[in-house]
Design a protein around this motif. Structure first.
Motif, PDB file in Angstrom:
ATOM      1  N   ARG A 189      29.785  21.679  40.605  1.00  0.00           N
ATOM      2  CA  ARG A 189      29.004  20.557  40.064  1.00  0.00           C
ATOM      3  C   ARG A 189      28.074  21.022  38.956  1.00  0.00           C
ATOM      4  O   ARG A 189      27.806  20.299  38.014  1.00  0.00           O
ATOM      5  N   LYS A 190      27.557  22.228  39.119  1.00  0.00           N
ATOM      6  CA  LYS A 190      26.620  22.761  38.124  1.00  0.00           C
ATOM      7  C   LYS A 190      27.330  23.821  37.298  1.00  0.00           C
ATOM      8  O   LYS A 190      28.124  24.602  37.828  1.00  0.00           O
ATOM      9  N   PRO A 191      27.030  23.867  36.008  1.00  0.00           N
ATOM     10  CA  PRO A 191      27.693  24.856  35.150  1.00  0.00           C
ATOM     11  C   PRO A 191      27.456  26.284  35.636  1.00  0.00           C
ATOM     12  O   PRO A 191      26.387  26.605  36.157  1.00  0.00           O
ATOM     13  N   LEU A 192      28.486  27.111  35.462  1.00  0.00           N
ATOM     14  CA  LEU A 192      28.370  28.518  35.839  1.00  0.00           C
ATOM     15  C   LEU A 192      28.834  29.387  34.679  1.00  0.00           C
ATOM     16  O   LEU A 192      29.687  28.995  33.895  1.00  0.00           O
ATOM     17  N   ALA A 193      28.214  30.552  34.578  1.00  0.00           N
ATOM     18  CA  ALA A 193      28.609  31.526  33.562  1.00  0.00           C
ATOM     19  C   ALA A 193      29.995  32.045  33.915  1.00  0.00           C
ATOM     20  O   ALA A 193      30.303  32.293  35.080  1.00  0.00           O
ATOM     21  N   SER A 194      30.822  32.238  32.896  1.00  0.00           N
ATOM     22  CA  SER A 194      32.217  32.603  33.125  1.00  0.00           C
ATOM     23  C   SER A 194      32.378  33.880  33.951  1.00  0.00           C
ATOM     24  O   SER A 194      33.303  33.987  34.751  1.00  0.00           O
TER      25      SER A 194
ATOM     26  N   SER B   1      39.556  39.419  33.194  1.00  0.00           N
ATOM     27  CA  SER B   1      40.821  40.082  33.503  1.00  0.00           C
ATOM     28  C   SER B   1      41.849  39.091  34.045  1.00  0.00           C
ATOM     29  O   SER B   1      43.018  39.427  34.154  1.00  0.00           O
ATOM     30  N   TRP B   2      41.430  37.865  34.400  1.00  0.00           N
ATOM     31  CA  TRP B   2      42.400  36.907  34.931  1.00  0.00           C
ATOM     32  C   TRP B   2      42.441  35.566  34.208  1.00  0.00           C
ATOM     33  O   TRP B   2      43.307  34.751  34.489  1.00  0.00           O
ATOM     34  N   TYR B   3      41.526  35.320  33.247  1.00  0.00           N
ATOM     35  CA  TYR B   3      41.671  34.138  32.391  1.00  0.00           C
ATOM     36  C   TYR B   3      40.937  34.356  31.082  1.00  0.00           C
ATOM     37  O   TYR B   3      39.984  35.118  31.028  1.00  0.00           O
ATOM     38  N   PRO B   4      41.391  33.694  29.989  1.00  0.00           N
ATOM     39  CA  PRO B   4      40.748  33.892  28.686  1.00  0.00           C
ATOM     40  C   PRO B   4      39.376  33.241  28.670  1.00  0.00           C
ATOM     41  O   PRO B   4      39.236  32.068  29.013  1.00  0.00           O
ATOM     42  N   VAL B   5      38.351  34.005  28.300  1.00  0.00           N
ATOM     43  CA  VAL B   5      36.994  33.496  28.450  1.00  0.00           C
ATOM     44  C   VAL B   5      36.039  34.218  27.508  1.00  0.00           C
ATOM     45  O   VAL B   5      36.219  35.388  27.188  1.00  0.00           O
TER      46      VAL B   5
END
Length: 195
Positions: A54-59, A5-9
């Motif tokens: 630092r570590k990848p996160l799910a959108s 709702s606040w960025y394209p993902v």
């Protein structure tokens, strides 16, 4: 569905990336976000916050929270940075719910594995919002229904759901199943088997 709702993902649990957030707000607002605060720049009437993961996160676990927060910092096991963001009018009853967090991290770390991220903390939204969400490194809580059990539940998602993610949304019950189980293990640990 909050992040989209606040960025394209691409709102999928396995679509992970590292993030950098650079947010400028008017004073006295404070910005809380995922990861670690790298820089806070005073621009006179505004302030710029630079947050990085630092570590990848799910959108769907990305969060930016802006309010007139009171920030309470601490330390967890092995020097893990802890930071909690409370409404300025939060009373001792609200802040006390988060006091066992370092012990919870140690308890879950001993049962599962060491804490998987660079920091942890919480944001309490100044509303009667009654749902909580396990945003990676920064769980979100409403005032309504806030409890030590809920804190344990959202914390355990850092391992189950955030670090280890499901392949498909239809398997999201695994995230909730593990979190419910580990919240009950915490209750047993903290208050005994009768609880």
């Amino acid at each position: 569905s909050g992040a989209m709702s606040w960025y394209p993902v691409n709102n999928h649990p396995l679509d992970k990336a590292t993030y950098t957030f650079r947010i400028t707000v008017a004073k006295p607002y404070v910005v809380a976000a995922n990861g670690l605060l790298q820089q806070e720049i005073d621009n006179g009437s505004t302030r710029t916050y630079l947050w990085e993961t630092r570590k990848p996160l799910a959108s769907y676990l990305a969060t930016i929270d802006i309010a007139e927060f009171t920030v309470v910092k601490g330390q967890g096991p092995n020097g893990l940075p802890l930071r909690n963001y409370f409404p300025p009018n939060a009373d001792a009853q609200i802040t006390a719910v988060f006091e066992p967090t370092p012990e919870m991290i140690q308890f879950f770390g001993d049962l599962i594995a060491p804490f998987p991220f660079e920091a942890y903390g919480a944001v309490v939204i100044d509303s009667n919002y009654e749902v909580a969400l396990e945003d990676q490194t920064l769980s979100i809580f409403g005032r309504k229904g806030l409890s030590e059990e809920t804190v344990a539940h959202e914390l355990s998602h850092q391992w189950f759901g955030d670090s280890v993610s499901v392949k498909s949304w239809r398997d999201i019950w695994l995230n909730e199943g593990f979190a419910t189980y580990f919240q009950n293990l915490w209750v047993e640990h903290a208050a005994g088997k009768a609880a």
